[in-house]
Design an enzyme around this catalytic site. Structure first.
Site, PDB file in Angstrom:
ATOM      1  N   HIS A  21      -2.521   1.493   6.959  1.00  0.00           N
ATOM      2  CA  HIS A  21      -3.334   1.389   5.704  1.00  0.00           C
ATOM      3  C   HIS A  21      -3.093   2.481   5.291  1.00  0.00           C
ATOM      4  O   HIS A  21      -3.586   3.649   5.885  1.00  0.00           O
ATOM      5  CB  HIS A  21      -4.089   0.720   4.988  1.00  0.00           C
ATOM      6  N   HIS A  26      -5.694   1.946  -3.996  1.00  0.00           N
ATOM      7  CA  HIS A  26      -4.720   1.665  -3.112  1.00  0.00           C
ATOM      8  C   HIS A  26      -4.223  -0.064  -3.632  1.00  0.00           C
ATOM      9  O   HIS A  26      -5.354  -0.245  -4.233  1.00  0.00           O
ATOM     10  CB  HIS A  26      -5.928   1.562  -1.712  1.00  0.00           C
ATOM     11  N   CYS A  32       0.740  -1.211  -0.314  1.00  0.00           N
ATOM     12  CA  CYS A  32       0.002   0.343   0.145  1.00  0.00           C
ATOM     13  C   CYS A  32       0.869   1.311   0.205  1.00  0.00           C
ATOM     14  O   CYS A  32       0.838   2.011  -1.103  1.00  0.00           O
ATOM     15  CB  CYS A  32      -0.418  -0.162   1.375  1.00  0.00           C
TER      16      CYS A  32
END
Length: 384
Positions: free
Chosen positions: A348, A360, A300
């Site tokens: 994240h 993402h 990520c």
């Protein structure tokens, strides 16, 4: 790493669909108190259960853990449980981001150790130079004292007795004055140099101790990083094994909806941030890989780093570091290219893509894709 949004609801829906054919998975409503699968498109009106823990890798609640794992199909791996897999994947992703941060801290610790060692060496060198200066000045004092001793009385009375003329007396008195001044100056210089040498030696000792402490800290960080890296490898292997063993039905639930929601149009490039977004959009469909920064695979935070690097901007490597760098932005002011940080632990990160969507790299087995920006609990937004 992302939480698995609507996992239980979708699993139940799939079971019903397979057994009766009367219900569509996409038509299921979601209980807002359930854990959600981040790979699925989320209704913008859906709320996140405020009772969920801060850890994105939180274990599924008791009411959910009793649900049989996966879709009820004879092809399913025995005992496969998507909720458990989501938890393992979240833990692995969160640990991966923490390791990125730990590696950056180790680099800083090593740099600090090197700087302290250089300071200690410089202080020790200056102390040696000061010692040499003090010894030189003391030697001069000793020579002058010897000269006076050998010459007997070097006072003004003796000079007057020995002078052969008034002019000779003046010369003798001038010599005495210079000799006395030189002796006094040399003595003062020697004392000052000795004091400076002692001070510098003290600083060198302190700098050496600090350097040793920095070295110990760097080594401890390196040892901890090695230990956690081994733990990370075990978790990665487990997640890979279980994802690779998913049935087709379970894999459809795991990967979620399309890469790009219908009707999405990328925003026009009007600056570095929107340019970085458009670069990142070229990686739609790229596979997730822990620790990867492109250009073929990403985790990520690695996707964020890669996209902005193409536009000449250097971002921190971990989602936690990205969460405290740049400038904070309110949701009302969010713009394409802003980084959206998820979960209280900042484990994240995605990039705002406009139209209420975020780009993402979700997790292993789920490619880079666009999803609703509020599909996961947002902890902050940063602009670089």
């Amino acid at each position: 790493m992302t939480r698995r949004v609507r996992l239980v609801a979708l699993t139940v829906a799939a079971v019903v669909a397979l057994t009766s054919g009367a219900v569509s998975v996409s038509a299921q409503t979601v209980d807002p108190a359930q854990t959600v699968d981040p790979a699925q498109a989320v209704d913008p009106g859906q709320t996140v259960d405020p009772t969920l823990g801060d850890d994105p890798a939180q274990t599924v609640g008791p009411a959910q853990s009793t649900v049989p794992g996966g879709v009820d199909s004879p092809d399913d791996p025995p005992g496969e449980d998507l909720a458990e897999l989501a938890r393992l994947s979240g833990e692995a992703g969160a640990l991966g981001e923490e390791l990125h941060l730990a590696r950056a801290e180790l680099e800083r610790a090593n740099a600090e150790r090197d700087r302290r060692e250089r300071e200690a060496g410089l202080a020790a060198g200056l102390a040696v130079v000061a010692d040499v200066g003090a010894s030189r000045d003391q030697s001069l004092v000793d020579r002058l004292a010897t000269m006076r001793y050998r010459g007997g009385d070097t006072g003004a009375t003796r000079a007057a007795v020995l002078a052969e003329s008034p002019r000779d007396l003046v010369d003798r008195l001038g010599t005495l004055q210079r000799l006395s001044g030189t002796t006094t100056g040399a003595l003062d210089a020697s004392r000052a140099a000795s004091a400076e040498a002692a001070r510098l030696r003290g600083e060198a000792d302190i700098a050496s101790e600090v350097a040793r402490a920095s070295a110990r800290d760097a080594q401890n960080r390196a040892d901890e990083l090695d230990r956690r890296s081994d733990e990370m490898s075990v978790r990665i292997d487990e997640v890979r094994r279980r994802v690779d063993a998913l049935s087709d039905a379970q894999r459809a639930l795991w990967t979620g909806g399309p890469l790009v929601p219908p009707g999405y149009v990328a925003p026009a490039v009007d600056g570095v941030n929107s340019a970085a977004l458009n670069v990142a959009l070229t990686r739609l469909g790229a596979p997730y890989s822990w620790g990867a920064t492109g250009a073929a695979e990403f985790d990520c935070s690695g996707l964020m780093v890669w996209a902005y690097s193409q536009e000449g901007k250097t971002l921190p490597r971990s989602s936690q570091a990205q969460a405290v760098s740049g400038a904070p932005v309110a949701m009302a002011d969010i713009q394409p290219g802003d980084l959206v940080i998820y979960y209280p632990g900042a484990t994240h990160v995605g990039m705002y893509a406009g139209d209420g969507l975020v780009l993402h790299a979700p997790t292993y087995g789920v490619p880079v894709k666009l999803e609703k920006v509020d599909a996961m609990p947002i902890s902050g937004i940063r602009r670089y």
